[in-house]
Structure formats: C-alpha cells, structure tokens
Design an enzyme around this catalytic site. Structure first.
Site, PDB file in Angstrom:
ATOM      1  CG  ASP A   1      -3.081  -2.076  -7.498  1.00  0.00           C
ATOM      2  OD1 ASP A   1      -2.011  -2.029  -6.868  1.00  0.00           O
ATOM      3  OD2 ASP A   1      -4.194  -1.866  -6.978  1.00  0.00           O
TER       4      ASP A   1
ATOM      5  CD  GLU B   1      -2.669  -1.683   0.368  1.00  0.00           C
ATOM      6  OE1 GLU B   1      -2.747  -0.961  -0.632  1.00  0.00           O
ATOM      7  OE2 GLU B   1      -3.316  -2.728   0.512  1.00  0.00           O
TER       8      GLU B   1
END
Length: 621
Positions: free
Chosen positions: A390, A195
C-alpha cells in the site's frame, strides 16, 4: 529512463498501491476528508519529492504506481484542491503553537521537532502550489519521463471475487481504464486487482439472499478476472504468494502490519524450490489466449521487512511513532522506542537519527533481494522479485518510508551487484513468461480467502449489493435511458451509486474495526441514494418526467457524488464487453513465450503445457 541494455542478473519491481475510498463531501474529521489530506501531505507529495530527487541525479525508481481511479477523481476534485491548503495551513499554525509552548516550558528538543513539522508542512504547501494544486500532474510527469509506470485499479476498488454479475466486474475495469486515460493521458498496461483478489472462471452461486426478500437469482458460469482484464487490454496484475505457491499459507500483509509473523518466514530459503515466485505467468482460463494476461506473485520474505510493525523496519525504535500525537494540532513528537512500549514511555523523536537508520535498512533490504535471487543469477532468464505495498504505508504509516524507497534506489544505482529496478512492463518487454498457470480463488487478505469481505459482520452488505447490480444491468440493458437527456442523466447517477456501493473499503473497515461506524454509515448512505435514484428512474420511466422534489434530490446526489464524468451505462448492458482494438500483433506477443534455444527443460513452451502441468511446474527443479 529504461532498464540497462546490459543484461542484469536479477530485477526488483516495487508496486505501490495508492488508494483511498471516496471521502469528498462525506465527512471531515476524524473520518472523511482528513484521510485524503493526510495521505496527500504525508505520502503523495513526499513520493513526488523522492522521484524529483532521483530524477535530478539520473536515477529511476521504475516502480509500478497504482493511482486508483477513485483516488484520481478525488485528487482532481475542486473541493480537495480548495480544502487541502487550508488543512496544511492549520498544521503549520499548530506547529508554531507547539514550538511556542515547548519553548516556554524549556523543552528545547520538542521545540526543534515542532520547527521540523513547520518545515515539513510548509514544503508540502509550497510543492502543492508549485503544481498548481494538481498532484496528478506531478505523477504524470514522471510517468511520461519513463521513471515510473502508472497503472490502474478497479474503478471504486470493488472486490471482484464477490461482485455479483460479470457486467459489474467488467464495468469496474472499463470505467477504470477510461478514467485513467482521462487523467494520465494514455491507457494503463497493468492493474492492481483490488485486495489482490482473484477468481477463476466457473460456476458460482449467490452466497446471500436479497435484502428485500426477493429470491436470489440462480447460479451461473461467470468469467474469471483474467478475462475482464484481457478484454480491456490490461497486460498484467498481481496475486498473493499462496495462489502460486502451494506450500503453507503466507501471512497477510495486514496481519504483518499488526505484528504477526508466521514461523515459516524465518525458515531457510532455498531458491531452486521457489523460482516460481520470481517469474511471471500467463493466466489460464476459458478466454482468448492470444491476449493472455500475466500475473506477478508477491514475494513474502522481503515484504515482512516493510509490512511488519513488529519485526520489520517500521518497528525500529528510532522511527517516528504513528500512534502518539499531541493535540489539538495532531503532530507527533515521539519515536517507536521499542516493541510494545506503552504510550507514556515513548521517548523523543530525532529526525536525523531516523534518517541514518533508513540508510542501513535500505542496504539490508537490497541484501535480502540479492539473497532471494542469487540462485537464479546464471539462469538464461533473470528472476524478478515483486514487492507490492500500500502506498500510504510510506510516509503516513511509516513516516520514513519515502526516504527508504529513495535510499534503496540509490544503493542499487551506486553499488552495481547485478540487481536492477524495473517496472513490470519493462520486464515483460524483454523476457518471456514461465508458462500458463491455473489458480484458485483468493486474496492477500487474512486467511488468503474472501473472509475479510464476506463474513458474519459484512454479509448483510451483499444482500443490498447483489439486487442493485442486477437492477442496474436490467435498466441499462433495456436501453430506455438512451435519450441524450434526463433519462441518461438519471441512469448515469444510478451507475455511480452502484460503483460506490461496491467499494471493498466498507467491508474492510467493518471487519478490521478501524472505522466501523463510518463504513456502515457510508454503505447505508450509498444504498439509500441508489434506491432514491432508482425511484426517480421508475417515475421517469412511467411518466417521462420527474417532480420538482425528485429533481432537487437528484441534483443533491449528483453534487455529492460527482465522480466519473464520462461514465457509460452501456458498460452494464447484459453481455457487454470491451471490443479489442489495441493494434497489437498476436503473433508478436506469442513469440515472447518461446524460451531461448537449449533452455526448454527449464522453460517449456507455454502452448505445449497444460494448465495443470504448469501449476506443478518447477522451473529449476
């Protein structure tokens, strides 16, 4: 294949974060193995095709590709290798059935799209079989050829700012490095901190009590992320924009995915005020600066174009709509059509039309990179723009994404304009860092803080995680597990369950509501299994044996969560850390920090600059 020996004016480095939580043996549809199958068919195999196309034509994407350790464990798992072909065959059959239906109803275009899906999934099955079922081998080929750089992540994507012991942070990193070496064949040089979460060294208190009612331990001085990475010889990682840029908060990529775009993204861009975003830094902190770790900041402006489902490329009306599917096969036949168009009004998808839009969007993106960096083209040290995403955004969420990546690489190769693609290692091997930087805690999540992972809906999970971390440290520190037999076997599984308990995916899915019930069930499952193994260990510790019922339960848990075969409980021993034996010459590394003669005003020698000064540093001001 490396960066050209001719000095480029600027560089672009893509970072693709490929990760899924552990789903093998934990459900199938709609949550579970289906996620892994979809990602393999729609993202990982298409990426391999793109890399193969580029290799054939002598072009390197030179991206930093993170294959998270828990993803590697799943791609190598015999259950995945056995089940994936069955999944693809179901998709092929569904495409045939759709074609027959649309042919019967006279909907010839939809029938042609069904044939498109038949070819797509047939290609996926052929590619998988050609690799012998080993997707990792495909990526390892391109890594060994120097066409990409495979980096690592936390072992199970544990969110490091909120982990409760230094040993747990270090174990996430050290377990990751071992798994990377086992699967990829060489140590990783970079890491995707889960993250993009960062925490500096300093005093910290446990934010929640223990679920069992026992008192929380007192606060302590904890290490920073940079120290855990440096000890394991990780040279670089990534942070979000706001940790380097002290201006207004940049929207989270996850905000952008849902269409939110902050006003400042559209404000005029001034390079000289933002050079700090286009150069790497050593991270300051109380650790051995001879082995300082480097950060690359995320560029927010180009990121909007790829992340935003509203104003970015994926929202283009010609592209495949992600949400509307035809059941029971689940194939998609409709395009985005327009912003916020109702499902019933979606228009037919035309693959060739979408492919043409890809070319234009690739050229547009390259132009944005050129605009962002052109102010530094004459700098003695070329700027580098870091675009992290991502990986599953490409192909799964944005179906045309892999084609777009290939098109960007081809534009940069075919139209020389001073820009080149480079991995982070390639950049660091040629150019110095800008200095040391001290950063506050934060992430790339909503609000730029820990909020996504620690909030009223998720705080209960940490009431279980923290006592589990402390208990694991105590057991591993005692050394009683070192019997080379049953005791070691039990404690190894205890460590596996702790790692799975620490996965940040559970809190993320709870907070976003994407699969809340599944995430809560998974967390409770691993908490229960941790406590079962804990009970088995306590019985073994007391008697030197376990009951037949405990043996059966332990075996069942081991079979279900058979990850990290070489897991090492000594990583959790109090104070344990990696002993460096990298062979690197600290003096050679320090020499990289010295800027070219005559340029000291722009790039002060890092050993003469305090962390506070560097935080305020304006390279071209």
């Amino acid at each position: 294949m490396n960066v050209s020996t001719t000095r480029p004016s600027g560089l672009l480095t893509f970072t693709l974060h490929a990760h899924l939580p552990y789903v093998v043996n934990h459900g199938t549809w709609p949550h579970g193995m289906e996620w892994l199958h979809e990602a393999a068919a729609e993202t990982y195999l298409p990426l391999l095709r793109v890399l193969g196309n580029l290799e054939r034509d002598g072009i390197a994407l030179n991206c930093n590709l993170n294959l998270s350790p828990i993803l590697l464990e799943q791609l190598a798992h015999p259950v995945f290798k056995a089940e994936f072909p069955k999944y693809v065959e179901r998709k092929i059959v569904a495409a045939r059935e759709d074609e027959a239906f649309f042919t019967t109803t006279g909907e010839t275009h939809y029938a042609e799209t069904a044939r498109f899906w038949h070819r797509f999934f047939t290609d996926a099955l052929d590619d998988f079989n050609a690799l012998g079922g080993d997707i990792i081998k495909g990526f390892r080929h391109f890594n060994d050829a120097g066409l990409i750089e495979i980096i690592t992540c936390g072992a199970t994507h544990g969110y490091m700012p909120l982990l409760g012991t230094d040993e747990s942070v270090r174990a996430q990193v050290r377990t990751a490095v071992n798994a990377h070496i086992r699967h990829i064949g060489k140590p990783p040089k970079g890491m995707w901190a889960p993250e993009c979460g960062y925490r500096p060294a300093g005093f910290w208190n446990y934010p929640v009590p223990n679920a069992d009612g026992s008192p929380a331990l007192p606060g302590f001085d904890r290490i920073g992320v940079e120290q855990a990475l440096s000890e394991s010889d990780i040279e670089f990682f990534f942070v979000d924009t706001h940790l380097v840029e002290e201006s207004a908060r940049i929207p989270s990529p996850y905000d952008l995915l849902h269409g939110s775009v902050a006003g400042r993204i559209d404000e005029p861009f001034t390079y000289n005020e933002n050079r700090r975003l286009y150069q790497p830094y050593y991270v300051d902190g109380p650790y051995d600066k001879r082995y300082a770790t480097t950060i690359f900041p995320r560029d927010p402006r180009t990121g909007v174009q790829v992340w935003s489902g509203d104003s970015g490329y994926p929202g283009d009306g010609s592209y495949l709509d992600f949400h509307k599917k035809r059941w029971p096969g689940g194939h998609r036949y409709w395009r985005v059509t327009g912003p916020r168009v109702d499902m019933g009004d979606k228009e037919p998808y035309y693959p060739q039309e979408a492919a043409e839009r890809v070319k234009g969007h690739a050229s547009h993106f390259v132009h944005l990179v050129w605009q962002a960096l052109q102010g530094g083209f004459n700098d003695s040290i070329p700027p580098v723009l870091c675009s992290p995403f991502d990986a599953e955004l490409f192909g799964h969420w944005w179906f045309e994404g892999p084609m777009w990546l290939e098109a960007v690489a081809r534009v940069l190769h075919d139209y020389p304009m001073g820009l080149e693609l480079a991995s982070c290692t390639q950049y660091l091997e040629q150019y110095p860092r800008a200095g040391f930087i001290a950063m506050h805690e934060g992430s790339w999540g909503a609000e730029g803080t820990n909020h996504v992972w620690m909030n009223p809906d998720t705080s209960w999970t940490y009431t279980h995680i923290y006592p589990a971390e402390i208990y694991t440290r105590d057991v591993c520190t005692s050394g009683k597990w070192k019997d080379g037999g049953l005791g070691e076997r039990i404690v190894k599984q205890l460590c596996r369950e702790l790692l799975l308990l620490e996965s940040s995916d559970w809190q993320f899915l709870i907070t976003t509501g994407a699969a809340r019930d599944y995430a809560e069930l998974r967390f409770e499952t691993h908490s229960d299994q941790f406590n079962d193994v804990k009970s088995i260990w306590q019985g073994f510790e007391a008697t030197g044996s376990i009951t037949p019922e405990q043996e059966e339960r332990l075996t069942a848990i081991e079979l279900r969560d058979s990850i990290f075969v070489d897991i090492d409980p000594s990583f959790w021993v109090a104070g344990a850390r990696q002993v460096r034996d990298s062979g690197r010459n600290p003096e050679d590394r320090a020499s990289q920090t010295v800027p070219p003669a005559g340029d000291a005003a722009k790039h002060p020698p890092i050993h003469d600059v305090s962390a506070t000064e560097v935080l305020k540093f304006r390279a071209n001001a």
